[in-house]
Scaffold this active site. Structure first.
Site, PDB file in Angstrom:
ATOM      1  CD  GLU A  36      -2.724   0.915   2.630  1.00  0.00           C
ATOM      2  OE1 GLU A  36      -2.846   1.936   3.312  1.00  0.00           O
ATOM      3  OE2 GLU A  36      -3.173  -0.203   2.966  1.00  0.00           O
ATOM      4  CG  ASP A 163       2.819   2.090 -36.945  1.00  0.00           C
ATOM      5  OD1 ASP A 163       2.804   3.328 -36.903  1.00  0.00           O
ATOM      6  OD2 ASP A 163       2.992   1.384 -35.931  1.00  0.00           O
ATOM      7  CE  LYS A 186       2.348  -1.633 -35.477  1.00  0.00           C
ATOM      8  NZ  LYS A 186       3.139  -1.049 -34.381  1.00  0.00           N
ATOM      9  NE  ARG A 188       0.663  -3.529 -31.569  1.00  0.00           N
ATOM     10  CZ  ARG A 188       1.879  -3.987 -31.309  1.00  0.00           C
ATOM     11  NH1 ARG A 188       2.045  -5.216 -30.872  1.00  0.00           N
ATOM     12  NH2 ARG A 188       2.933  -3.220 -31.483  1.00  0.00           N
ATOM     13  N   GLY A 217       9.985  -4.622 -29.296  1.00  0.00           N
ATOM     14  CA  GLY A 217      10.934  -4.507 -30.416  1.00  0.00           C
ATOM     15  C   GLY A 217      10.414  -5.188 -31.678  1.00  0.00           C
ATOM     16  N   GLY A 218       9.268  -5.872 -31.581  1.00  0.00           N
ATOM     17  CA  GLY A 218       8.712  -6.600 -32.724  1.00  0.00           C
ATOM     18  C   GLY A 218       8.519  -5.696 -33.947  1.00  0.00           C
TER      19      GLY A 218
END
Ligand code: R5P
Length: 284
Positions: A36, A163, A186, A188, A217-218
């Site tokens: 917490e 992309d 691109k 996903r 990193g894809g």
């Protein structure tokens, strides 16, 4: 005005305090043994405009709650206003909800509103628009990244956006570097897998892939493969927010990418470009 060092990226708050001369406000952030959160101001903030620095990585849920706790405590101790600097703002990548899927940014915006945060400052915010319903200043690290790449990577390159969304940042980067910009398409599949469409164009010389975020990193690895196939000599990567999840850095360097640079919105081994001066001029 007071600058507060939040739980993460206190280093940027310190740099901004140094650049602007605005004093730091001492505080104590801690956790109870069960996790917490505990927070206490150790300076008087009555009548002050408080600026909270908190970058949402790692553990964005915890950082979000911590920010809300600090904002609430600031107001109950007499702060005049609360501004939040989120160098990296999470929760913006889930866009088109599938039926039944949560859209986290909606919930987060509601929470920030309830906390009465007057102004939000971000850097290369993924949604490229103001969704907060309060004053929102989105700064960019692209110009500084471009300067770094020209000095350290190559003095002549093509900018490649992996992309269509990244084309927005790649254009800012390319304007500064005065070079050509190309964008890939691109799709996903899930959080770790993407399909990037082929480039219908021959490339020559060096390429810098530019994106706002590099996580697994894809995306950049796929874009690098496509750039190499199209004839690129050397491929580099520049991004604002280097999340670099799990073994991303290994994947990136093993994929044939020569080098990667990011800003210091998230502190990583490749955060060679500081945007503290960009944030400082916005606050000043
Ligand atoms: C998504 O639209 C972002 O701009 C980045 O392309 C994405 O977050 C990169 O993720 P990853 O490195 O996991 O492919």
């Amino acid at each position: 005005m007071t600058i507060l060092v939040g739980g993460t990226n206190g280093l940027m708050a310190l740099k901004v305090a140094k650049i602007t001369g605005i004093p730091l406000c001492y505080s104590h952030v801690d956790s109870y043994p069960d996790g917490e959160k505990y927070f206490r101001f150790a300076s008087n903030i009555e009548g002050e405009d408080v600026v909270i620095f908190n970058s949402m990585h790692p553990n964005p849920d915890e950082i979000l709650f911590e920010t809300l706790l600090i904002a609430e405590t600031a107001y109950s101790n007499g702060a005049k206003s609360v501004t939040c600097v989120f160098p990296y703002f999470a929760y913006a990548r889930t866009l088109d909800s599938i039926k039944g899927e949560a859209l986290p940014i909606k919930t987060v915006v509601k929470m920030l509103k309830i906390a009465d945060i007057k102004k939000i400052i971000t850097v290369d915010f993924h949604l490229q628009e103001n969704v907060f319903g309060v004053e929102h200043l989105d700064l960019t690290g692209m110009e500084k990244l471009a300067e770094y790449c020209l000095e350290e990577f190559s003095d002549n390159f093509t900018v490649l956006a992996p992309d269509e969304k990244a084309a927005y940042w790649a254009k800012k980067f390319a304007d500064k570097a005065e070079c050509e910009v190309l964008a890939l398409k691109k799709i996903r599949i899930d959080a770790e897998n993407v399909i990037v469409d082929d480039l219908r164009k021959e490339l020559e010389g060096d390429v810098v892939i530019v994106d706002d975020i590099v996580s697994t990193g894809g995306t950049v690895c796929q874009a690098a493969r496509i750039a190499k196939r199209a004839g690129a000599k050397r491929v580099f990567v520049a991004c604002t927010h280097a999340i670099l999840a799990k073994d991303a850095i290994m994947r990136i360097l093993e994929s044939g990418i020569e080098d990667i640079v990011s800003t210091d919105t998230i502190l990583s081994p490749v955060s060679h470009v500081s945007v503290a001066d960009v944030v400082a001029s916005a606050i000043d």
